[in-house]
Design a protein around this motif. Structure first.
Motif, PDB file in Angstrom:
ATOM      1  N   GLN A 155      22.881 -45.932 -75.868  1.00  7.26           N
ATOM      2  CA  GLN A 155      22.912 -45.980 -74.396  1.00  7.26           C
ATOM      3  C   GLN A 155      23.210 -44.596 -73.815  1.00  7.26           C
ATOM      4  O   GLN A 155      22.629 -44.178 -72.824  1.00  7.26           O
ATOM      5  CB  GLN A 155      23.997 -46.948 -73.919  1.00  7.26           C
ATOM      6  N   ARG A 157      22.523 -41.712 -74.966  1.00 10.49           N
ATOM      7  CA  ARG A 157      21.355 -40.833 -75.031  1.00 10.49           C
ATOM      8  C   ARG A 157      20.462 -41.086 -73.798  1.00 10.49           C
ATOM      9  O   ARG A 157      20.009 -40.156 -73.147  1.00 10.49           O
ATOM     10  CB  ARG A 157      20.587 -41.132 -76.333  1.00 10.49           C
ATOM     11  N   SER A 158      20.244 -42.355 -73.461  1.00 10.21           N
ATOM     12  CA  SER A 158      19.444 -42.685 -72.273  1.00 10.21           C
ATOM     13  C   SER A 158      20.160 -42.272 -70.997  1.00 10.21           C
ATOM     14  O   SER A 158      19.536 -41.779 -70.051  1.00 10.21           O
ATOM     15  CB  SER A 158      19.166 -44.192 -72.224  1.00 10.21           C
ATOM     16  N   LEU A 159      21.466 -42.491 -70.981  1.00  7.27           N
ATOM     17  CA  LEU A 159      22.262 -42.119 -69.811  1.00  7.27           C
ATOM     18  C   LEU A 159      22.167 -40.615 -69.561  1.00  7.27           C
ATOM     19  O   LEU A 159      22.082 -40.166 -68.412  1.00  7.27           O
ATOM     20  CB  LEU A 159      23.716 -42.528 -70.036  1.00  7.27           C
ATOM     21  N   HIS A 160      22.149 -39.846 -70.636  1.00  7.25           N
ATOM     22  CA  HIS A 160      22.042 -38.399 -70.494  1.00  7.25           C
ATOM     23  C   HIS A 160      20.684 -38.003 -69.906  1.00  7.25           C
ATOM     24  O   HIS A 160      20.603 -37.122 -69.051  1.00  7.25           O
ATOM     25  CB  HIS A 160      22.282 -37.712 -71.846  1.00  7.25           C
ATOM     26  N   VAL A 161      19.630 -38.680 -70.339  1.00 11.12           N
ATOM     27  CA  VAL A 161      18.302 -38.432 -69.743  1.00 11.12           C
ATOM     28  C   VAL A 161      18.337 -38.758 -68.249  1.00 11.12           C
ATOM     29  O   VAL A 161      17.861 -37.973 -67.415  1.00 11.12           O
ATOM     30  CB  VAL A 161      17.202 -39.287 -70.414  1.00 11.12           C
ATOM     31  N   ALA A 162      18.916 -39.916 -67.916  1.00 14.03           N
ATOM     32  CA  ALA A 162      18.994 -40.318 -66.505  1.00 14.03           C
ATOM     33  C   ALA A 162      19.783 -39.289 -65.697  1.00 14.03           C
ATOM     34  O   ALA A 162      19.419 -38.958 -64.563  1.00 14.03           O
ATOM     35  CB  ALA A 162      19.628 -41.701 -66.382  1.00 14.03           C
TER      36      ALA A 162
ATOM     37  N   GLY B 177      16.016 -42.436 -62.450  1.00 10.62           N
ATOM     38  CA  GLY B 177      17.320 -42.500 -63.120  1.00 10.62           C
ATOM     39  C   GLY B 177      17.844 -43.937 -63.144  1.00 10.62           C
ATOM     40  O   GLY B 177      18.349 -44.426 -64.160  1.00 10.62           O
ATOM     41  N   ILE B 180      15.836 -45.975 -65.729  1.00  8.94           N
ATOM     42  CA  ILE B 180      16.265 -45.686 -67.107  1.00  8.94           C
ATOM     43  C   ILE B 180      17.578 -46.425 -67.404  1.00  8.94           C
ATOM     44  O   ILE B 180      17.743 -47.003 -68.479  1.00  8.94           O
ATOM     45  CB  ILE B 180      16.417 -44.164 -67.326  1.00  8.94           C
ATOM     46  N   ILE B 186      22.780 -50.107 -68.521  1.00  8.76           N
ATOM     47  CA  ILE B 186      23.839 -49.195 -68.096  1.00  8.76           C
ATOM     48  C   ILE B 186      23.980 -49.348 -66.583  1.00  8.76           C
ATOM     49  O   ILE B 186      22.980 -49.278 -65.870  1.00  8.76           O
ATOM     50  CB  ILE B 186      23.454 -47.730 -68.417  1.00  8.76           C
ATOM     51  N   LEU B 191      26.311 -43.042 -62.400  1.00  2.72           N
ATOM     52  CA  LEU B 191      25.692 -41.780 -61.955  1.00  2.72           C
ATOM     53  C   LEU B 191      26.020 -41.416 -60.508  1.00  2.72           C
ATOM     54  O   LEU B 191      25.698 -40.314 -60.060  1.00  2.72           O
ATOM     55  CB  LEU B 191      24.175 -41.847 -62.159  1.00  2.72           C
ATOM     56  N   HIS B 226      14.980 -36.026 -75.580  1.00  4.86           N
ATOM     57  CA  HIS B 226      14.756 -36.754 -74.324  1.00  4.86           C
ATOM     58  C   HIS B 226      13.299 -37.199 -74.196  1.00  4.86           C
ATOM     59  O   HIS B 226      13.021 -38.328 -73.810  1.00  4.86           O
ATOM     60  CB  HIS B 226      15.140 -35.876 -73.128  1.00  4.86           C
ATOM     61  N   LEU B 229      12.375 -40.325 -75.884  1.00  3.03           N
ATOM     62  CA  LEU B 229      12.850 -41.581 -75.279  1.00  3.03           C
ATOM     63  C   LEU B 229      11.950 -42.051 -74.132  1.00  3.03           C
ATOM     64  O   LEU B 229      12.034 -43.191 -73.706  1.00  3.03           O
ATOM     65  CB  LEU B 229      14.261 -41.389 -74.712  1.00  3.03           C
TER      66      LEU B 229
END
Lengths: 253, 253
Positions: A155, A157-162, B177, B180, B186, B191, B226, B229
């Motif tokens: 999660q 990893r995806s959160l970081h992309v977001a 965002g 994702i 999440i 964010l 990234h 993903l």
């Protein structure tokens, strides 16, 4: 009282040091950094070292160094009984290798060294391989922030992309807006209230529902007029995001 | 006391009506809208009409209708001695055709009907073909906002493009965002503080100088991770903005 050795002396480490100093049950007993000069701001406040063999035993080793410095640092750790935790959004828990006790303590915010931050409102994403360690991290996180989330490495990893989308990429669009203003002798501050209101709006309702503008309205005349004013990357980005907005909202150019 | 006829009953018109009601020297004497049903919220407050032949003489005709409704409306105006002003960011002053007295009164903010706005902090961009009319508009603008700018039609066209970048396009990135986050269970609220802080930062320093993230650092490993993903438009946008950030900051992939 739980003891912490903090690894790193950059923005995240500095802000964490300050926040932990204000807790009742946790204390930073030492700050480690490879480069001695970077330790100067900490020297009057806490024991510091640049030598791995001088690192003290502690309950938690909290690693707030650059992403690619985490693995080399972990390999060098001598006292391996501590709970070892890193603070990186983009690094998996697997980077902590074959340690028995490992975890993640990821504060999701953009930090600059000079600007004070209120840690109370910063979300902290936690992960740990065993339940007692997760509880210990929740106690630490809960003593500096009101927003604690359990987020596993996948999660995260995806959160970081977001986060890259809503922060780094957003800031890029701000800088193109600034460039367009500069080229036309328009003060960029005219756009400040719009920037702030757009951000506030997106935290009060779904940004999908909040979408407005020529792309959403499919206002081809305005879109064409804008494209004529732009060149290079600005034009490419304008076209692509306009198209993506229309794809997302089910329209066609 | 200067009299104003307000054309339109949408978000911008509604907020302008409220703001002008609180001034000492200006008064909305009538609201015109083609669709009678949309006038209902105004009927207890002011004279309203849907018939062009009933439109009163006034000092200022303030047009706050959809962009493509401006020109047809202007063609129908009977009393042509008023200063005729529109509020659109994307429409040139030339759209007001051969009127003697014409101008622009463009409040640069995103409006939603339900959310109250404080007009004091909303920048208003002004333009007029003759100096006395510009002064009249400055008096009107100055009585509802503290941020008045003289912006000609050419500048305003560029300003509108810049506004699309920092608001509509930024909101698109927020919605990606959000998407994702949803796909990965999440909560998007993680964010929110980052979104707000990124916006606040960009109003306190140049966003060009504030740029951070994997693209700026040229962190190819994170960028690659990234991209793996992502699919579709998200992947295309990620690649292109990453490339553009690196172009802007003089690096190469």
């Amino acid at each position: 009282m739980k003891s912490i050795v903090l690894f790193g002396a950059g923005n995240v480490a500095t802000h964490l040091f300050r926040a932990i100093s204000n807790t009742r049950n946790f204390r930073v007993v030492q700050v480690y950094n490879r480069t001695p000069a970077n330790l100067v701001p900490f020297q009057t406040l806490v024991d510091t070292t640049s030598k791995m063999e001088e690192v003290k035993p502690a309950d938690i080793y909290l690693i707030a160094v650059k992403d690619d410095a985490i693995l080399p640092l972990v390999k060098e750790l001598i006292f391996r009984q501590a709970l070892v935790v890193h603070t990186a959004g983009a690094v998996s828990i697997d980077a902590l290798e074959n340690l028995d006790r490992k975890g993640i303590f990821y504060p999701l915010q953009t930090f600059s060294k000079t600007k004070k931050v209120d840690f109370k409102n910063i979300p902290i994403c936690l992960e740990a391989t065993n339940p007692q360690d997760l509880e210990l991290l929740e106690e630490l996180a809960g003593s500096i922030s009101e927003k604690i989330f359990r987020i596993n490495s996948e999660q995260r990893r995806s959160l970081h992309v977001a986060a890259v989308f809503v922060s780094n990429f957003v800031n890029y669009l701000y800088s193109e807006g600034e460039a367009i203003c500069k080229e036309n002798n328009i003060p960029f501050e005219i756009l400040h209230p719009l920037i702030l209101e757009t951000a506030v709006k997106a935290t009060g309702m779904s940004p999908l529902a909040a979408q407005t503008g020529p792309a959403k309205r499919n206002d081809t005349q305005v879109i064409q007029s804008h494209l004529e004013l732009l060149t290079g990357d600005q034009q490419t980005i304008y076209s692509l995001i306009t198209q993506s907005i229309q794809n997302l909202h089910g329209k066609e150019l």
